[in-house]
Write a protein that holds these residues in place. Structure first.
Motif, PDB file in Angstrom:
ATOM      1  N   PHE A 485       0.859  -1.183   0.000  1.00 39.97           N
ATOM      2  CA  PHE A 485       0.000   0.000   0.000  1.00 39.97           C
ATOM      3  C   PHE A 485       0.899   1.239   0.000  1.00 39.97           C
ATOM      4  O   PHE A 485       1.744   1.393   0.889  1.00 39.97           O
ATOM      5  CB  PHE A 485      -0.891   0.047   1.241  1.00 39.97           C
ATOM      6  CG  PHE A 485      -2.021  -0.943   1.255  1.00 39.97           C
ATOM      7  CD1 PHE A 485      -2.245  -1.797   0.186  1.00 39.97           C
ATOM      8  CD2 PHE A 485      -2.881  -1.024   2.345  1.00 39.97           C
ATOM      9  CE1 PHE A 485      -3.284  -2.718   0.203  1.00 39.97           C
ATOM     10  CE2 PHE A 485      -3.927  -1.930   2.372  1.00 39.97           C
ATOM     11  CZ  PHE A 485      -4.125  -2.782   1.307  1.00 39.97           C
ATOM     12  N   THR A 486       0.726   2.086  -0.975  1.00 37.18           N
ATOM     13  CA  THR A 486       1.459   3.349  -0.984  1.00 37.18           C
ATOM     14  C   THR A 486       0.461   4.496  -0.910  1.00 37.18           C
ATOM     15  O   THR A 486      -0.672   4.384  -1.377  1.00 37.18           O
ATOM     16  CB  THR A 486       2.319   3.493  -2.254  1.00 37.18           C
ATOM     17  OG1 THR A 486       1.474   3.486  -3.408  1.00 37.18           O
ATOM     18  CG2 THR A 486       3.330   2.363  -2.360  1.00 37.18           C
ATOM     19  N   GLY A 487       0.902   5.569  -0.323  1.00 38.85           N
ATOM     20  CA  GLY A 487       0.022   6.736  -0.212  1.00 38.85           C
ATOM     21  C   GLY A 487       0.350   7.552   1.012  1.00 38.85           C
ATOM     22  O   GLY A 487       1.061   7.109   1.917  1.00 38.85           O
ATOM     23  N   ASN A 488      -0.173   8.740   1.038  1.00 37.84           N
ATOM     24  CA  ASN A 488       0.075   9.655   2.138  1.00 37.84           C
ATOM     25  C   ASN A 488      -0.714   9.253   3.379  1.00 37.84           C
ATOM     26  O   ASN A 488      -1.686   8.486   3.286  1.00 37.84           O
ATOM     27  CB  ASN A 488      -0.295  11.082   1.722  1.00 37.84           C
ATOM     28  CG  ASN A 488       0.698  11.661   0.734  1.00 37.84           C
ATOM     29  OD1 ASN A 488       1.893  11.401   0.814  1.00 37.84           O
ATOM     30  ND2 ASN A 488       0.204  12.449  -0.211  1.00 37.84           N
ATOM     31  N   PRO A 489      -0.321   9.743   4.537  1.00 37.28           N
ATOM     32  CA  PRO A 489      -1.079   9.436   5.765  1.00 37.28           C
ATOM     33  C   PRO A 489      -2.531   9.880   5.652  1.00 37.28           C
ATOM     34  O   PRO A 489      -2.846  10.884   5.012  1.00 37.28           O
ATOM     35  CB  PRO A 489      -0.335  10.249   6.834  1.00 37.28           C
ATOM     36  CG  PRO A 489       1.042  10.445   6.291  1.00 37.28           C
ATOM     37  CD  PRO A 489       0.884  10.550   4.806  1.00 37.28           C
ATOM     38  N   GLY A 490      -3.407   9.093   6.281  1.00 34.03           N
ATOM     39  CA  GLY A 490      -4.816   9.450   6.334  1.00 34.03           C
ATOM     40  C   GLY A 490      -5.621   9.065   5.120  1.00 34.03           C
ATOM     41  O   GLY A 490      -6.782   9.481   4.985  1.00 34.03           O
ATOM     42  N   THR A 491      -5.045   8.259   4.211  1.00 34.74           N
ATOM     43  CA  THR A 491      -5.783   7.869   3.008  1.00 34.74           C
ATOM     44  C   THR A 491      -6.534   6.552   3.177  1.00 34.74           C
ATOM     45  O   THR A 491      -7.097   6.034   2.205  1.00 34.74           O
ATOM     46  CB  THR A 491      -4.821   7.769   1.802  1.00 34.74           C
ATOM     47  OG1 THR A 491      -3.687   6.967   2.162  1.00 34.74           O
ATOM     48  CG2 THR A 491      -4.336   9.150   1.384  1.00 34.74           C
ATOM     49  N   GLY A 492      -6.537   5.971   4.373  1.00 28.73           N
ATOM     50  CA  GLY A 492      -7.367   4.797   4.638  1.00 28.73           C
ATOM     51  C   GLY A 492      -6.668   3.465   4.530  1.00 28.73           C
ATOM     52  O   GLY A 492      -7.326   2.424   4.448  1.00 28.73           O
ATOM     53  N   LYS A 493      -5.342   3.450   4.563  1.00 31.11           N
ATOM     54  CA  LYS A 493      -4.607   2.189   4.376  1.00 31.11           C
ATOM     55  C   LYS A 493      -4.901   1.191   5.500  1.00 31.11           C
ATOM     56  O   LYS A 493      -5.157   0.012   5.243  1.00 31.11           O
ATOM     57  CB  LYS A 493      -3.104   2.482   4.279  1.00 31.11           C
ATOM     58  CG  LYS A 493      -2.715   3.350   3.095  1.00 31.11           C
ATOM     59  CD  LYS A 493      -1.215   3.485   2.938  1.00 31.11           C
ATOM     60  CE  LYS A 493      -0.614   4.311   4.054  1.00 31.11           C
ATOM     61  NZ  LYS A 493      -1.047   5.718   4.025  1.00 31.11           N
TER      62      LYS A 493
END
Length: 723
Positions: A485-493
């Protein structure tokens, strides 16, 4: 002459230490014999004999102490002083004869009996009927495995027909078959039946789980456990999960099977019954080898025999004389197991709950169609355990069931227990259809992430088809379910990872469905040799579910980070060993995760599923804010929605990474609730449930980030495909 005098003096010293006096009839100054008259005998005999009889126990103790002292003297002979007694002059057998001649009494030996060896404990003759008895007993306990049970009992009989070489195990056997097919129970019941017939001298079965020992730093723990089992009274030692065992320890086990013993690379001693490494040099009774003489070594596995050879080699397989294969449960075996569980449930309910229950046939059919086929009889037992727990809830509410029998039946594919005025659901967890529906409902409530939702739902059809192929005995095309999972904090990972764990359990891809969320601090230890065991303990807690490693890139801090690399290597191996019942999800920023995948050559190939969590749009954050407010008992006024959406758009365009995405929406709502409280103090009559526009602070406080090169999602996908 001098030797005789010194021997006499030592005997005299011993006697004086016991009685506190010289012999009544011996002249100290003369070597001449003394003739006792009847009168003199009467004077001294009673006191001497009485004292001697009372002192024999103490004399025995002193003799033993003297023996110990003399042994120590013999070791230190080169350093002995001239006035020390020559141990050869103090032969204990001769001393005992002298005491008997001098005092007319014989020392009573109270020696501890020697432990009975495995070979000595074997009965001299074995009746073949004893083994037929074992087959009958085990078949009653483990239905549907007659051929395997016959093979198993034959393996136990083999050494009594062929004989056993000195120093060798009684037999080395492989017992394989699917989970829940009854392997462990059959071994235990066989040992019990043969013990009842005195074929073997203990019904204890020891089990060593080789997956517990994951690094060389656990050598002493492994040897302690191995010594405890080998030196125990039990005849049978089972080794399981050896497919994932540490190579050095597998070599030791291999030596036990092939040579009958393992030579230790260090000297050990026993300290209070525990095997510990000797740190003091030369010691008496050191342990430098372990022997499997007289033991049955049983290797239990769900894999084929080729996997056993991969773990131990061809020499090991040459010494395996019996391979016992348990089969997958057929319909008749399942029916017998269910009938057995029904009978046990009726008996327990009557004895413990004081309730009469009736089990309808539809309950039997429900169990047959709903138990986890991969877990076999164990899964059936678990379902009936759930039934019993649920019935106990009824018993806690109902004091007397004498005139109120309970009927077990099925309604709407859910089992119930029903009496005259009460009903309880017997299944303690949702069935797969209910759980899938619940997860889908939660997915629908999540704002955005359409690509992620579609991926999760696409897994169900694939896993369902593979399950059908497996049930029909066809080859399956398993796909790796590990994800990045990649993505910025708070994106629901983390939220999605939790739903994936539940979803995979519901569709049968995982056995438990728990989510274990960790970071580097939970996997990497501070001292040498501790990281692998720590990492493995975390992995074991996640087996059957999802291991979610947040900020996974922090595990690799360069080539000099030996602790982080050790954690990664342990993780890669555990993923391979548990690929059918463990999903690992690595989460982090795209750029950092791209570098992390270079840390271990096996990482890229094991994580083919790359899912990017895009930053939320202003509209999506507005919807999240409405959901957050509703969960707290508030409603956002219609007039505040448009300005709120514009505010989110502006913040996201400046720096979505630091803004927090979903956390930004939550923080804005919580701040509005605080500002509303200040407004309500001034206007107590205002509606306390509505958040108006003036309750929100639309001031943009975020700063633009420094520009950095970051790999695109396409670049990462190409990197994974190339490897």
């Amino acid at each position: 002459m001098a030797d005789r005098d010194r021997r006499r003096d030592e005997k005299e010293r011993l006697w004086n230490e016991v009685l506190g006096r010289k012999r009544a009839y011996e002249n100290e100054n003369s070597g001449e014999d003394i003739v006792l008259t009847v009168e003199e005998h009467a004077k001294h005999s009673n006191e001497t004999i009485k004292s001697a009889q009372n002192a024999m126990d103490e004399l025995n103790k002193i003799l033993k102490k003297q023996q110990k002292d003399l042994e120590n003297l013999s070791i230190e002979m080169n350093q002995a002083k001239e006035n020390r007694i020559d141990p050869s002059l103090m032969d204990m057998d001769q001393l005992e004869k002298d005491l008997q001649m001098d005092f007319g009494m014989k020392q009573e030996k109270q020696e501890k009996p020697e432990p009975v060896s495995a070979a000595q404990a074997q009965p001299k003759s074995i009746d073949p009927a004893d083994f037929d008895y074992a087959v009958l007993q085990v078949n009653q306990a483990v239905p549907g495995q007659y051929d395997a049970i016959r093979q198993l009992v034959t393996a136990f009989r083999r050494p009594y027909v062929m004989g056993v070489s000195a120093g060798k195990p009684k037999n080395v056997m492989i017992v394989n078959g699917p989970s829940g097919s009854g392997k462990h129970e059959a071994i235990a019941k066989t040992a019990r039946a043969l013990y009842e017939k005195q074929v073997i001298y203990s019904d204890q079965v020891y089990t060593i789980d080789m997956s517990r020992y994951t690094s060389g730093s656990q050598e002493q723990i492994f040897l302690q456990d191995l010594y405890e089992e080998i030196s125990g009274t039990g005849n049978v030692i089972c080794f399981e999960h050896f497919e994932s065992g540490f190579p050095a320890f597998l070599r030791m086990v291999n030596s036990l099977a092939v040579d009958g013993k393992v030579i230790l690379n260090k000297r050990y001693v026993l300290s209070k019954g525990v095997l510990v490494e000797n740190q003091t040099g030369l010691v008496k009774d050191s342990v430098d080898s372990l022997s499997a003489e007289g033991k049955y070594l049983v290797f239990v596995t769900t894999e084929k025999t080729s996997k056993v050879q991969d773990a131990f080699g061809a020499s090991f397989m040459y010494h395996v004389l019996d391979t016992v294969t348990f089969q997958k449960l057929d319909d008749e075996s399942v029916r017998q197991i269910i009938d057995k569980e029904c009978t046990a449930l009726i008996r327990k309910a009557k004895d413990n709950l004081k309730a009469e229950i009736t089990v309808n046939d539809e309950i039997r059919q429900w169990v047959a169609s709903h138990y986890d086929k991969t877990q076999g009889s164990y899964a059936i037992h678990q379902l009936f355990y759930d039934f019993y727990v649920s019935l106990s809830e009824m018993a806690l509410k109902e004091n007397d069931f004498k005139d109120d029998p309970i009927t077990l039946s099925v309604r709407d594919d859910i089992p119930y227990g029903t009496c005259a005025h009460m009903e309880v659901r017997l299944s303690r967890s949702k069935n797969s259809e209910e759980e899938i529906a619940a997860v889908n409902a939660e997915l629908d409530q999540i704002v955005g992430l359409d690509m992620v939702k579609n991926y999760i739902r696409s897994l169900q059809s694939h896993i369902a088809v593979q399950q059908k192929r497996r049930e029909q005995g066809m080859k399956t095309a398993e796909v790796s379910k590990h994800m990045i999972f990649t993505g910025n904090p708070g994106t629901g990972k983390t939220t999605i990872a939790r739903l994936i764990s539940r979803y995979m359990k519901a569709i049968g891809a995982l056995s438990q469905g728990q989510l274990v969320e960790v970071t580097r601090a939970d996997l990497v230890a501070q001292y040498v040799g501790q990281t692998a065991p720590l990492t493995m303990s975390v992995i074991k807690s996640a087996i059957g579910g999802v291991l979610f490693i947040d900020e996974a890139y922090s595990l690799y801090r360069g080539k000099d980070d030996s602790f982080g690399l050790e954690a990664i290597d342990t993780l890669v191996k555990a993923m391979e060993d548990n690929r059918e019942d463990l999903i690992v999800i690595l989460a982090g920023y795209k750029k950092e995760m791209a570098g992390f995948l270079e840390a271990n050559s096996g990482l890229k190939s094991r994580f083919p599923n790359l899912i990017n969590f895009d930053d939320y749009t202003g509209l999506e954050l507005r919807k999240i804010a409405e959901i957050q407010a509703k969960s707290k008992g508030y409603v956002i006024d219609q007039a505040a929605l448009e300005p709120l959406e514009k505010y989110f758009d502006e913040v996201q365009s400046i720096n979505s990474a630091e803004a927090g995405n979903g956390r930004l929406a939550r923080n804005v709502v919580e701040d509005a609730i605080l500002r509303q409280s200040e407004r309500l103090i001034k206007d107590p009559n205002a509606d306390m449930t509505i958040l108006f526009k003036e309750d929100f602070d639309f001031t943009v406080k975020i700063k633009a980030p420094e520009k950095k090169d970051s790999p695109s999602l396409e670049d990462m996908l190409k990197s994974l495909q190339n490897n």
